[in-house]
Design an enzyme around this catalytic site. Structure first.
Site, PDB file in Angstrom:
ATOM      1  N   GLU A   1      19.039   6.084   7.714  1.00 50.13           N
ATOM      2  CA  GLU A   1      19.918   4.936   7.942  1.00 50.13           C
ATOM      3  C   GLU A   1      20.634   5.093   9.278  1.00 50.13           C
ATOM      4  OE1 GLU A   1      22.411   1.895   8.262  1.00 50.13           O
ATOM      5  OE2 GLU A   1      20.744   1.958   6.827  1.00 50.13           O
ATOM      6  N   GLN A   2      20.605   4.043  10.105  1.00 49.73           N
ATOM      7  CA  GLN A   2      21.180   4.150  11.442  1.00 49.73           C
ATOM      8  C   GLN A   2      22.706   4.158  11.453  1.00 49.73           C
ATOM      9  OE1 GLN A   2      20.038   0.931  13.989  1.00 49.73           O
ATOM     10  NE2 GLN A   2      21.054  -0.631  12.761  1.00 49.73           N
TER      11      GLN A   2
ATOM     12  N   ARG B   1      27.443  -8.463  -2.246  1.00 50.56           N
ATOM     13  CA  ARG B   1      26.411  -7.649  -1.598  1.00 50.56           C
ATOM     14  C   ARG B   1      26.777  -6.161  -1.605  1.00 50.56           C
ATOM     15  NH1 ARG B   1      22.203  -8.495   1.974  1.00 50.56           N
ATOM     16  NH2 ARG B   1      22.570 -10.740   1.840  1.00 50.56           N
TER      17      ARG B   1
ATOM     18  N   TYR C   1      29.995 -19.825  -5.164  1.00 50.64           N
ATOM     19  CA  TYR C   1      29.658 -19.288  -6.483  1.00 50.64           C
ATOM     20  C   TYR C   1      30.503 -18.040  -6.762  1.00 50.64           C
ATOM     21  CZ  TYR C   1      26.499 -16.531  -3.466  1.00 50.64           C
ATOM     22  OH  TYR C   1      25.971 -15.756  -2.465  1.00 50.64           O
TER      23      TYR C   1
ATOM     24  N   ASP D   1      13.299  -8.030   5.183  1.00 50.43           N
ATOM     25  CA  ASP D   1      13.398  -8.724   6.466  1.00 50.43           C
ATOM     26  C   ASP D   1      12.586  -8.075   7.576  1.00 50.43           C
ATOM     27  OD1 ASP D   1      15.038 -10.612   5.385  1.00 50.43           O
ATOM     28  OD2 ASP D   1      16.891  -9.880   6.286  1.00 50.43           O
TER      29      ASP D   1
END
Length: 394
Positions: free
Chosen positions: A32-33, A106, A218, A300
């Site tokens: 992970e960067q 998230r 939501y 992505d």
């Protein structure tokens, strides 16, 4: 013999892939960067197609602890509160598709996946931060990855989960072009529902459609918080790679104009706005856009999409489980064939979601006669138009 797999990217797609592969017995190095694992942003909608995969990863109980389960999806006009269409969610959708429709924060979803990965133990799952992948070289039997700070890793395979702006994609598709600016800007806000009047608190997914804009609200975090996103056709501002830019209500209103009814009231209630410019790439055209030899892409990194079908995270989670299913408990020698099988099985579905998401943007932001026709169709067809059996059952 279990494989040693490198995963570039420790976001939702990367951790889901790492976890799914580890459950098959493989040894994983996550690269992970960022200097710490974490997520920015706010809400994520997870359709039954995504929650079914999380349940398959034995995450049903942790998911229940963080999720809100909206009762319905309601489409309204942004000019006021006129209801255009409604679809039940909740128990009826769960019975129809065998898994719930969830709304989560998230960061909560990311934490859930991170804890599950950490629980695999350091011998099977190595979680590395501060690693910006600079170069990846794939040979016949291994993949070597170097970082910008002169560190290196070697494994039997590499999974690129480094997102829209990642570097691993070039190793799969050397002809890949730069991401495309959509000309749309998104603003997001988050508010504890106790700060809203009782009549404004929500247990459903509300969508407002207006000329060249739409808004979505939501509940998240078990329903205690409300996530609001507004997307308008507005010139990009700031760093295109920064999807956590500071913004303001004034900047939002300059792009959208004054909205009507409850939407305007809700926008005015948001204490803080963050913004980002939307970018994507053209829909996939072949399996070659998702895998090449010992390198495969998920999320992505392979198929960035606009958020108008609420499936960015869902497709990344689907990819993760499909990749692990394709490899199974196979060893290093089986990786190229397994990755090719994964890409062949996934690319058309992902391309369809990319295409439908783009089309939804045109429909949501319609003006003139197209807008009139859209509203009429929604009033007449209602749930039949909103339901997505091809997506949720897939």
């Amino acid at each position: 013999m279990a494989a040693h797999i490198l995963v570039a990217g420790g976001g939702i797609g990367g951790l889901a892939a790492a976890l799914a592969l580890a459950r098959r017995g493989h040894r994983i190095d996550v690269l992970e960067q960022a200097t710490a694992f974490g997520e920015i942003g706010a809400g994520v909608q997870l359709g039954p197609n995504a929650t079914r995969r999380l349940i398959a990863l034995n995450l049903e109980q942790p998911l229940k602890a963080i999720a809100a389960l909206p009762e319905s999806l309601v489409i309204r006009s942004a000019d006021g509160d006129a209801e255009l269409a409604r679809m039940p969610l909740g128990k009826s959708l769960q019975q129809q598709y065998g898994a719930p429709y969830c709304c989560v924060h998230r960061a909560d979803l990311h934490t859930l996946l991170l804890r599950a990965a950490q629980a695999r133990g350091a011998r099977q799952m190595s979680l590395n931060v501060g690693v910006r992948v600079g170069e990846a070289v794939a040979g016949d039997a291994s993949v070597c990855v170097s970082s910008a700070n002169a560190r290196a890793w070697e494994g039997d395979a590499l999974v690129g989960a480094d997102g829209l702006w990642g570097t691993v994609r070039q190793q799969v598709d050397a002809s890949a072009t730069a991401p495309r600016s959509t000309g749309h800007t998104a603003w997001r806000g988050l508010l504890h529902q106790s700060r809203l009047p009782a009549a404004r608190r929500s247990r459903q997914v509300d969508v407002w459609l207006g000329p060249r804009l739409h808004a979505v609200a939501y509940p998240v975090r078990g329903g205690t918080w409300l996530n609001v996103v507004v997307i308008a056709e507005s010139a990009p501002a700031g760093d295109a790679r920064d999807w956590d830019q500071a913004s303001s209500f004034a900047a939002l209103q300059q792009a959208t104009g004054r909205c009507g009814g409850s939407l305007q009231t809700l926008l005015e209630a948001m204490p803080v706005w963050r913004a980002w410019s939307l970018h994507d790439r053209a829909p996939l055209t072949s399996a070659g856009g998702m895998a090449n030899g010992r390198i495969a892409l998920v999320g992505d990194a392979a198929h960035p999409m606009v958020p108008y079908l609420a499936q960015g995270a869902g497709m990344a989670i689907e990819d993760a489980v499909a990749l692990a299913d394709a490899l199974g408990e196979g060893g290093p020698a089986e990786i190229p064939a397994a990755f090719a099988s994964y890409a062949a099985a996934r690319w058309q579905r992902n391309a369809l979601v990319q295409t439908r998401a783009r089309r939804n943007g045109d429909i949501f932001h319609a003006t003139g006669a197209m807008r009139w026709g859209r509203d009429l169709a929604m009033r007449v067809l209602g749930k039949r138009l909103l339901d997505q059996p091809w997506l949720y059952a897939g």
